[in-house]
Design a protein around this motif. Structure first.
Motif, short mmCIF file in Angstrom:
data_model
loop_
_atom_site.label_atom_id
_atom_site.label_comp_id
_atom_site.label_asym_id
_atom_site.label_seq_id
_atom_site.Cartn_x
_atom_site.Cartn_y
_atom_site.Cartn_z
N ASN A 77 0.82 -1.22 0.00
CA ASN A 77 0.00 0.00 0.00
C ASN A 77 0.85 1.27 0.00
OD1 ASN A 77 -2.61 0.95 -0.31
ND2 ASN A 77 -2.91 1.29 1.88
N VAL A 78 2.04 1.19 -0.61
CA VAL A 78 2.96 2.33 -0.75
C VAL A 78 3.27 2.50 -2.23
CG1 VAL A 78 5.29 3.16 -0.20
CG2 VAL A 78 3.96 1.96 1.53
N ASP A 79 3.41 3.73 -2.66
CA ASP A 79 3.76 4.04 -4.04
C ASP A 79 5.29 4.10 -4.18
OD1 ASP A 79 3.94 4.97 -6.65
OD2 ASP A 79 3.29 7.00 -6.16
N GLU A 80 5.92 2.94 -4.40
CA GLU A 80 7.39 2.90 -4.49
C GLU A 80 7.93 3.56 -5.75
OE1 GLU A 80 6.62 -0.47 -1.63
OE2 GLU A 80 5.76 -0.01 -3.56
N ASP A 81 7.19 3.52 -6.86
CA ASP A 81 7.71 4.02 -8.13
C ASP A 81 7.29 5.45 -8.46
OD1 ASP A 81 5.06 3.62 -8.87
OD2 ASP A 81 5.51 2.10 -10.36
N CYS A 82 6.67 6.13 -7.51
CA CYS A 82 6.33 7.56 -7.64
C CYS A 82 5.44 7.88 -8.83
CB CYS A 82 7.61 8.41 -7.69
SG CYS A 82 8.63 8.31 -6.21
N ASN A 83 4.54 6.96 -9.18
CA ASN A 83 3.64 7.22 -10.30
C ASN A 83 2.24 7.62 -9.84
OD1 ASN A 83 2.49 4.81 -9.47
ND2 ASN A 83 2.63 3.81 -11.46
N GLY A 84 2.06 7.79 -8.53
CA GLY A 84 0.77 8.20 -7.99
C GLY A 84 -0.18 7.06 -7.70
N LYS A 85 0.27 5.81 -7.89
CA LYS A 85 -0.57 4.63 -7.65
C LYS A 85 0.16 3.69 -6.69
CE LYS A 85 -2.09 4.80 -12.44
NZ LYS A 85 -1.98 4.12 -13.74
N THR A 86 -0.59 3.05 -5.82
CA THR A 86 0.01 2.06 -4.92
C THR A 86 -0.26 0.65 -5.43
OG1 THR A 86 -1.94 1.98 -3.50
CG2 THR A 86 -0.23 3.56 -2.91
N ASP A 87 0.69 -0.24 -5.18
CA ASP A 87 0.54 -1.67 -5.45
C ASP A 87 0.16 -1.98 -6.90
OD1 ASP A 87 1.13 -1.98 -2.80
OD2 ASP A 87 -0.94 -2.24 -2.17
N ASP A 88 0.69 -1.23 -7.83
CA ASP A 88 0.42 -1.50 -9.25
C ASP A 88 1.61 -2.23 -9.86
OD1 ASP A 88 2.02 0.82 -9.00
OD2 ASP A 88 1.47 1.48 -11.00
N GLY A 89 1.56 -2.46 -11.14
CA GLY A 89 2.67 -3.10 -11.85
C GLY A 89 3.00 -4.48 -11.31
N ASP A 90 4.23 -4.65 -10.86
CA ASP A 90 4.71 -5.96 -10.41
C ASP A 90 4.43 -6.24 -8.94
OD1 ASP A 90 5.67 -6.61 -12.90
OD2 ASP A 90 7.71 -5.91 -12.50
N ALA A 91 3.62 -5.45 -8.27
CA ALA A 91 3.35 -5.66 -6.83
C ALA A 91 2.93 -7.09 -6.51
CB ALA A 91 2.31 -4.66 -6.33
N PRO A 92 2.05 -7.74 -7.30
CA PRO A 92 1.68 -9.12 -6.96
C PRO A 92 2.87 -10.08 -6.96
CG PRO A 92 0.08 -8.19 -8.48
CD PRO A 92 1.23 -7.21 -8.39
N LYS A 93 3.91 -9.78 -7.71
CA LYS A 93 5.08 -10.67 -7.74
C LYS A 93 5.81 -10.68 -6.40
CE LYS A 93 5.95 -10.35 -12.69
NZ LYS A 93 6.87 -9.92 -13.73
N SER A 94 5.56 -9.69 -5.55
CA SER A 94 6.19 -9.65 -4.23
C SER A 94 5.42 -10.51 -3.22
CB SER A 94 6.29 -8.22 -3.72
OG SER A 94 5.01 -7.71 -3.37
N CYS A 95 4.26 -11.02 -3.62
CA CYS A 95 3.45 -11.88 -2.73
C CYS A 95 4.02 -13.29 -2.72
CB CYS A 95 2.00 -11.91 -3.22
SG CYS A 95 1.17 -10.31 -3.10
N PRO A 96 3.85 -14.02 -1.61
CA PRO A 96 4.34 -15.40 -1.56
C PRO A 96 3.58 -16.28 -2.56
CG PRO A 96 3.15 -14.84 0.45
CD PRO A 96 3.23 -13.59 -0.38
N PRO A 97 4.23 -17.34 -3.03
CA PRO A 97 3.57 -18.24 -3.97
C PRO A 97 2.32 -18.88 -3.35
CG PRO A 97 5.87 -18.88 -3.64
CD PRO A 97 5.57 -17.76 -2.69
N LEU A 98 1.33 -19.08 -4.19
CA LEU A 98 0.08 -19.70 -3.73
C LEU A 98 0.04 -21.16 -4.18
CD1 LEU A 98 -2.32 -16.77 -4.63
CD2 LEU A 98 -1.49 -17.38 -2.37
#
Length: 115
Positions: A77-98
């Motif tokens: 829930n943080v905008d790491e890439d400074c594009n004004g959106k949180t948890d976009d792009g590759d954010a799901p790749k940081s989640c543990p495998p299901l």
């Protein structure tokens, strides 16, 4: 005479290549040392220095070295890439495998199972 970025004292004031000399470029304060600075801190210099150490602007949080333009997004829930959106792009790749190869989704900083 006009001061020019050339390591010479063109205007005979005892200083070389001072701020706003002809040929200068923007330099920014980079408090977190991630290579990006805050655009509000710009000075036109003949090169970066200890205070204005970044030649790129756009850092939306200059107190965190993991936050800068085009930084990898994580599900937090943080905008790491400074594009004004949180948890976009590759954010799901940081989640543990299901289990079973199900794709993870990231919503409001929480990893989950997609529908």
């Amino acid at each position: 005479m006009t001061e020019v970025c050339d390591t010479k004292d063109n205007d005979c004031n005892g200083k070389t290549d001072e701020e706003n000399a002809q040929g200068c470029a923007p330099a920014y304060v980079d408090a977190d040392k991630d290579g990006y600075g805050n655009a509000d801190t710009a000075k036109c210099l003949c090169g970066v220095d200890k205070v204005n150490s970044a030649d790129k602007a756009g850092d939306c949080n200059d107190n965190n070295p993991a936050i800068y333009p085009k930084a990898p997004e994580t599900c937090d829930n943080v905008d790491e890439d400074c594009n004004g959106k949180t948890d976009d792009g590759d954010a799901p790749k940081s989640c543990p495998p299901l289990p079973g190869g199900t794709s993870a989704v990231c919503k409001a900083g929480v990893c989950g199972i997609g529908s």
